[in-house]
Design a protein around this motif. Structure first.
Motif, PDB file in Angstrom:
ATOM      1  N   PRO A  16       0.717  -1.182  -0.291  1.00 16.03           N
ATOM      2  CA  PRO A  16       0.318  -0.119   0.068  1.00 16.03           C
ATOM      3  C   PRO A  16       0.763   1.042  -0.010  1.00 16.03           C
ATOM      4  N   LEU A  17       2.522   1.493   0.676  1.00 15.29           N
ATOM      5  CA  LEU A  17       3.028   2.404   0.930  1.00 15.29           C
ATOM      6  C   LEU A  17       3.346   2.772  -1.014  1.00 15.29           C
ATOM      7  N   LEU A  18       4.142   1.340  -1.721  1.00 11.95           N
ATOM      8  CA  LEU A  18       4.261   1.322  -3.124  1.00 11.95           C
ATOM      9  C   LEU A  18       3.598   1.849  -4.213  1.00 11.95           C
ATOM     10  N   VAL A  19       2.410   1.171  -4.169  1.00 11.25           N
ATOM     11  CA  VAL A  19       1.673   1.169  -5.426  1.00 11.25           C
ATOM     12  C   VAL A  19       1.293   2.820  -5.560  1.00 11.25           C
ATOM     13  N   GLY A  20       1.706   2.532  -7.656  1.00  9.14           N
ATOM     14  CA  GLY A  20       0.866   3.774  -7.669  1.00  9.14           C
ATOM     15  C   GLY A  20       2.117   4.656  -7.306  1.00  9.14           C
ATOM     16  N   LYS A  21       3.151   4.848  -7.211  1.00  6.96           N
ATOM     17  CA  LYS A  21       4.202   5.503  -6.558  1.00  6.96           C
ATOM     18  C   LYS A  21       4.796   5.709  -8.359  1.00  6.96           C
ATOM     19  N   ARG A  22       5.818   6.441  -8.537  1.00  7.57           N
ATOM     20  CA  ARG A  22       7.211   6.663 -10.084  1.00  7.57           C
ATOM     21  C   ARG A  22       8.629   6.810  -9.303  1.00  7.57           C
ATOM     22  N   ILE A  23       8.996   5.791 -10.021  1.00  3.03           N
ATOM     23  CA  ILE A  23      10.385   6.171  -9.467  1.00  3.03           C
ATOM     24  C   ILE A  23      10.960   7.703 -10.351  1.00  3.03           C
ATOM     25  N   SER A  24      10.488   8.328  -9.491  1.00  5.37           N
ATOM     26  CA  SER A  24      11.818   9.623  -9.782  1.00  5.37           C
ATOM     27  C   SER A  24      13.084   9.860 -10.157  1.00  5.37           C
ATOM     28  N   ASP A  25      13.901   9.282  -9.077  1.00  3.37           N
ATOM     29  CA  ASP A  25      15.364   8.948  -9.338  1.00  3.37           C
ATOM     30  C   ASP A  25      16.004   7.694  -8.573  1.00  3.37           C
ATOM     31  N   PHE A  26      17.170   6.964  -8.355  1.00  4.89           N
ATOM     32  CA  PHE A  26      17.485   5.686  -7.821  1.00  4.89           C
ATOM     33  C   PHE A  26      19.078   5.877  -7.966  1.00  4.89           C
ATOM     34  N   GLN A  27      19.494   5.675  -7.341  1.00  5.43           N
ATOM     35  CA  GLN A  27      20.727   6.256  -6.365  1.00  5.43           C
ATOM     36  C   GLN A  27      21.260   4.615  -6.044  1.00  5.43           C
ATOM     37  N   GLY A  53       2.873  -2.801  -8.631  1.00  4.80           N
ATOM     38  CA  GLY A  53       2.543  -4.255  -7.760  1.00  4.80           C
ATOM     39  C   GLY A  53       3.685  -4.449  -6.817  1.00  4.80           C
ATOM     40  N   VAL A  54       3.386  -5.468  -5.585  1.00  6.40           N
ATOM     41  CA  VAL A  54       4.781  -5.742  -4.962  1.00  6.40           C
ATOM     42  C   VAL A  54       4.234  -6.963  -5.248  1.00  6.40           C
ATOM     43  N   GLY A  55       5.694  -8.526  -5.076  1.00  9.50           N
ATOM     44  CA  GLY A  55       5.417  -9.704  -5.184  1.00  9.50           C
ATOM     45  C   GLY A  55       6.637 -10.045  -4.927  1.00  9.50           C
ATOM     46  N   ARG A  56       6.256 -11.585  -4.620  1.00 15.85           N
ATOM     47  CA  ARG A  56       7.031 -12.619  -3.833  1.00 15.85           C
ATOM     48  C   ARG A  56       7.088 -13.992  -4.534  1.00 15.85           C
ATOM     49  N   LYS A  57       8.197 -14.178  -4.104  1.00 15.89           N
ATOM     50  CA  LYS A  57       7.879 -16.435  -4.668  1.00 15.89           C
ATOM     51  C   LYS A  57       9.750 -16.316  -3.438  1.00 15.89           C
ATOM     52  N   GLY A  58       9.051 -17.576  -2.634  1.00 13.07           N
ATOM     53  CA  GLY A  58       9.964 -17.943  -1.346  1.00 13.07           C
ATOM     54  C   GLY A  58      10.559 -16.662  -0.304  1.00 13.07           C
ATOM     55  N   LYS A  59      11.590 -16.321  -0.583  1.00 12.62           N
ATOM     56  CA  LYS A  59      12.644 -15.673  -0.192  1.00 12.62           C
ATOM     57  C   LYS A  59      12.491 -14.341  -0.551  1.00 12.62           C
ATOM     58  N   PHE A  60      11.819 -14.115  -2.410  1.00 13.72           N
ATOM     59  CA  PHE A  60      12.134 -13.151  -2.804  1.00 13.72           C
ATOM     60  C   PHE A  60      11.255 -12.320  -2.705  1.00 13.72           C
ATOM     61  N   LEU A  61      11.405 -10.853  -3.000  1.00 12.90           N
ATOM     62  CA  LEU A  61      10.736  -9.661  -3.426  1.00 12.90           C
ATOM     63  C   LEU A  61      11.336  -9.590  -4.868  1.00 12.90           C
ATOM     64  N   TRP A  62       9.502  -8.757  -5.745  1.00 12.60           N
ATOM     65  CA  TRP A  62       9.843  -7.965  -6.697  1.00 12.60           C
ATOM     66  C   TRP A  62       8.682  -6.564  -7.010  1.00 12.60           C
ATOM     67  N   LEU A  63       9.449  -5.352  -7.058  1.00 13.28           N
ATOM     68  CA  LEU A  63       8.613  -4.518  -7.417  1.00 13.28           C
ATOM     69  C   LEU A  63       7.949  -4.877  -9.204  1.00 13.28           C
ATOM     70  N   LEU A 103      15.529   4.296  -3.767  1.00 16.29           N
ATOM     71  CA  LEU A 103      14.900   4.071  -4.663  1.00 16.29           C
ATOM     72  C   LEU A 103      13.824   5.740  -4.502  1.00 16.29           C
ATOM     73  N   GLY A 104      14.327   6.784  -5.048  1.00 19.76           N
ATOM     74  CA  GLY A 104      13.852   7.901  -5.003  1.00 19.76           C
ATOM     75  C   GLY A 104      11.886   8.328  -5.622  1.00 19.76           C
ATOM     76  N   LEU A 105      10.830   8.813  -4.757  1.00 13.22           N
ATOM     77  CA  LEU A 105       9.830   8.229  -5.266  1.00 13.22           C
ATOM     78  C   LEU A 105       8.240   9.526  -4.960  1.00 13.22           C
ATOM     79  N   GLY A 106       9.149  10.981  -4.783  1.00 14.67           N
ATOM     80  CA  GLY A 106       9.014  11.826  -4.919  1.00 14.67           C
ATOM     81  C   GLY A 106       9.352  12.319  -3.417  1.00 14.67           C
ATOM     82  N   ARG A 107       7.901  12.340  -2.731  1.00 13.54           N
ATOM     83  CA  ARG A 107       7.895  13.221  -1.163  1.00 13.54           C
ATOM     84  C   ARG A 107       8.926  11.688  -0.891  1.00 13.54           C
ATOM     85  N   LYS A 108       8.796  10.446  -0.696  1.00 18.50           N
ATOM     86  CA  LYS A 108       8.935   9.475  -0.113  1.00 18.50           C
ATOM     87  C   LYS A 108       9.825   8.535  -0.929  1.00 18.50           C
TER      88      LYS A 108
END
Ligand SMILES: [Zn+2]
Length: 285
Positions: A16-27, A53-63, A103-108
């Motif tokens: 819920p914190l990440l879905v809909g956010k846009r990645i503005s910058d990446f460091q 979305g945020v997915g998971r399989k086993g111990k792996f997570l992905w955006l 991952l910069g997400l605007g204000r977050k």
């Protein structure tokens, strides 16, 4: 190391914190956690993408990411490794020590902190493709458990932890499910008969399901170290924190009474890992 339940609780909190956010910058502050791509390739690949979305399989997570004006999604995979943690913070907050990727997400922003740099962030999907069935997926049936255990001389506990066969169980939950199913960790996986396979399959579902349920009841915000970020849930770098110990039947409880029969729980070395079990309840047949 976080196992399936911890990663699933993290996924449920992050989504819920990440879905809909846009990645503005990446460091990338620790290039070692980015591979096989270069940090620049990863930055080019994800900047401007939206998180669907945020997915998971086993111990792996992905955006699940999508480029602007595209519906097709592709995964940005994050493996927490031994000590990796994910935080969602205000972009003005000071970065935690050992920050590996931001991952910069605007204000977050989403911060991947990894003191020991065993974690990994990548667009490559090989690691996901090599995983066996997720231990909680509907496709993971008793038959599939039997197939994962067939034709091997490996001990059942070692096989349970092999992510290419069953994804999600590490050292902690392998000990826990074997105790619940009353199976010796040392018996050869291929020797388990159908009745035991059924018990073990049930134990996997019951144990992982219960841990996720417990984790979701905690008020976690994953906002940073020392806040209600689930440190007490995940445990510290040196292992599980004391507060989380009570969640386990045998793991970390050497010399204590077995919750089923009262015998002393034993710790043994098995494939260089500590195995906790009850010699009374978990006898080899
Ligand atoms: Zn016992």
């Amino acid at each position: 190391m976080p196992e399936l339940p911890e990663v699933e609780v993290l996924r449920c909190n992050l989504e819920p914190l990440l879905v809909g956010k846009r990645i503005s910058d990446f460091q990338v502050l620790k290039p070692r956690v980015v591979r096989p791509e270069s940090p620049q390739q990863l930055e080019d690949g994800v900047t401007g993408c939206s998180i669907k979305g945020v997915g998971r399989k086993g111990k792996f997570l992905w955006l699940d990411l999508a480029k602007a004006r595209s519906r097709a999604t592709f995964p940005l995979t994050i493996h927490l490794g031994m000590t990796g943690r994910l935080f969602v913070q205000d972009s003005g907050d000071p970065l935690p020590v050992h920050t590996a990727v931001v991952l910069g997400l605007g204000r977050k922003r989403l911060v991947f902190r990894d003191p020991r740099s065993f974690g990994r962030v990548t667009l490559e999907t090989d690691s996901l493709n090599q995983l066996g069935l997720d231990a909680l997926s509907v496709d993971f049936t008793v038959d599939q458990l039997g197939a994962a255990f067939a034709r091997t001389i490996q001990a059942v506990k070692v096989r349970l932890m092999d992510q290419r066969h069953i994804a999600g169980l590490g050292n902690i939950y392998a000990c826990e499910v074997l105790h619940r199913a009353r199976v010796s960790p040392f018996v050869a996986a291929s020797e388990l008969r159908l009745a035991k396979l059924k018990l073990l399959h049930q134990a996997i579902h019951a144990t992982l399901g219960r841990q996720i349920e417990l984790g979701l009841k905690l008020k976690l915000d994953f906002a940073g170290e020392g806040k209600s970020d689930g440190l007490f849930y995940f445990g510290s770098a040196s292992g599980q924190a004391p507060q989380s110990r009570e969640r386990f039947r045998v793991y970390g409880r050497e010399g204590e009474a077995c919750p089923t029969c009262g015998s002393k729980i034993v710790r043994a070395e098995q494939s260089k890992r500590g195995t906790f079990f009850c010699p009374q309840c978990q006898q080899s047949e």
